[in-house]
Design a protein around this motif. Structure first.
Motif, PDB file in Angstrom:
ATOM      1  N   VAL A 148       0.837  -1.197   0.000  1.00  0.00           N
ATOM      2  CA  VAL A 148       0.000   0.000   0.000  1.00  0.00           C
ATOM      3  C   VAL A 148       0.875   1.252   0.000  1.00  0.00           C
ATOM      4  CG1 VAL A 148      -1.580   1.386   1.404  1.00  0.00           C
ATOM      5  CG2 VAL A 148      -2.028  -1.041   1.076  1.00  0.00           C
ATOM      6  N   VAL A 149       1.917   1.237   0.814  1.00  0.00           N
ATOM      7  CA  VAL A 149       2.848   2.378   0.857  1.00  0.00           C
ATOM      8  C   VAL A 149       3.480   2.590  -0.520  1.00  0.00           C
ATOM      9  CG1 VAL A 149       4.970   3.279   1.887  1.00  0.00           C
ATOM     10  CG2 VAL A 149       3.323   2.035   3.308  1.00  0.00           C
ATOM     11  N   TYR A 150       3.856   1.503  -1.157  1.00  0.00           N
ATOM     12  CA  TYR A 150       4.442   1.595  -2.502  1.00  0.00           C
ATOM     13  C   TYR A 150       3.438   2.171  -3.498  1.00  0.00           C
ATOM     14  CZ  TYR A 150       6.153   0.109  -7.083  1.00  0.00           C
ATOM     15  OH  TYR A 150       6.541   0.074  -8.401  1.00  0.00           O
ATOM     16  N   LEU A 151       2.183   1.738  -3.402  1.00  0.00           N
ATOM     17  CA  LEU A 151       1.154   2.241  -4.316  1.00  0.00           C
ATOM     18  C   LEU A 151       0.922   3.735  -4.113  1.00  0.00           C
ATOM     19  CD1 LEU A 151      -1.539  -0.609  -4.298  1.00  0.00           C
ATOM     20  CD2 LEU A 151       0.130  -0.063  -6.078  1.00  0.00           C
ATOM     21  N   ILE A 152       0.936   4.172  -2.869  1.00  0.00           N
ATOM     22  CA  ILE A 152       0.799   5.606  -2.592  1.00  0.00           C
ATOM     23  C   ILE A 152       1.963   6.365  -3.223  1.00  0.00           C
ATOM     24  CG2 ILE A 152       0.872   7.359  -0.772  1.00  0.00           C
ATOM     25  CD1 ILE A 152      -0.621   5.342   1.023  1.00  0.00           C
ATOM     26  N   TYR A 153       3.154   5.831  -3.050  1.00  0.00           N
ATOM     27  CA  TYR A 153       4.354   6.442  -3.629  1.00  0.00           C
ATOM     28  C   TYR A 153       4.216   6.572  -5.152  1.00  0.00           C
ATOM     29  CZ  TYR A 153       9.281   7.070  -4.889  1.00  0.00           C
ATOM     30  OH  TYR A 153      10.445   7.534  -5.412  1.00  0.00           O
TER      31      TYR A 153
END
Length: 210
Positions: A148-153
């Motif tokens: 999820v953090v990667y997708l936000i990035y």
């Protein structure tokens, strides 16, 4: 686009999908009713079915060995409460991202911010399909949060217009804000559960005292 297709695309080819998402028309209500709410039902159904009907305890699901399953009514209540809290948390996060975005030279658009947080949350909802599997479910759940953090990035530039040199900093801020929101929501949930279930002997979960 169907929910399944969108979920598959955002997980398997996020860079491409964020560009599609960035330019497509949307409403906050549509995002919640047409995407978030149906996917948030996955953890709810999974919790009731596997934790309740099959008698898999929280300890089993975390891979810590056998534990005592809770009453099915309590499990259903917790699942429904988690459903509501998940949607409220999503709305809060989208709103916060909208207000913070200009500080990182991004757009102050609530719909775009809600797009970002809604679609980026997909892995945590989808992984609930296997969250009942002891230990593996916990590992995949943690991996989903990292993704999820990667997708936000990946989505901050195409969706919110944040300059590439400021994406990392904004991502960290979003994560920190999410931790705070999660802690607050967890405290609210814990308080509600204690007052409505664990402190009430008639509900089967009273705590013996004096």
């Amino acid at each position: 686009m169907s929910i399944v297709e969108r979920a598959k695309n955002i997980i398997l080819k996020p860079t491409y999908e964020w560009n599609v998402i960035a330019s497509e028309p949307a409403t906050i209500g549509g995002l919640f009713k047409g995407y978030a709410a149906p996917l948030v039902l996955i953890p709810l159904v999974s919790t009731i079915l596997f934790t309740g009907l099959l008698g898999i305890s929280a300890a089993d699901m975390m891979g810590f060995g056998s534990g005592m399953p809770l009453d099915l009514t309590a499990i259903a209540g917790m699942a429904i409460l988690s459903f509501i809290v998940s949607l409220v948390s999503l709305f809060v996060m989208g709103t916060v991202v909208k207000f913070v975005s200009p500080s990182f030279d991004g757009t102050s658009d609530k719909v775009q911010a809600m797009k970002l947080m809604t679609y980026a949350s997909t892995p945590t909802w989808v992984v609930a399909l296997v969250s009942w599997i002891p230990f593996l479910g916990a590992v995949l759940g943690f991996a989903a949060i990292v993704y999820v953090v990667y997708l936000i990035y990946c989505g901050l530039n195409p969706v919110m217009g944040v300059p590439k040199e400021k994406i990392a900093g904004f991502t960290v801020v979003i994560v920190l804000i999410y931790v705070v929101v999660a802690l607050i929501m967890s405290g609210i949930v814990a308080g509600l559960l204690y007052s409505t279930y664990f402190s009430n002997p008639m509900m089967g979960g009273g705590i013996s005292g004096a």
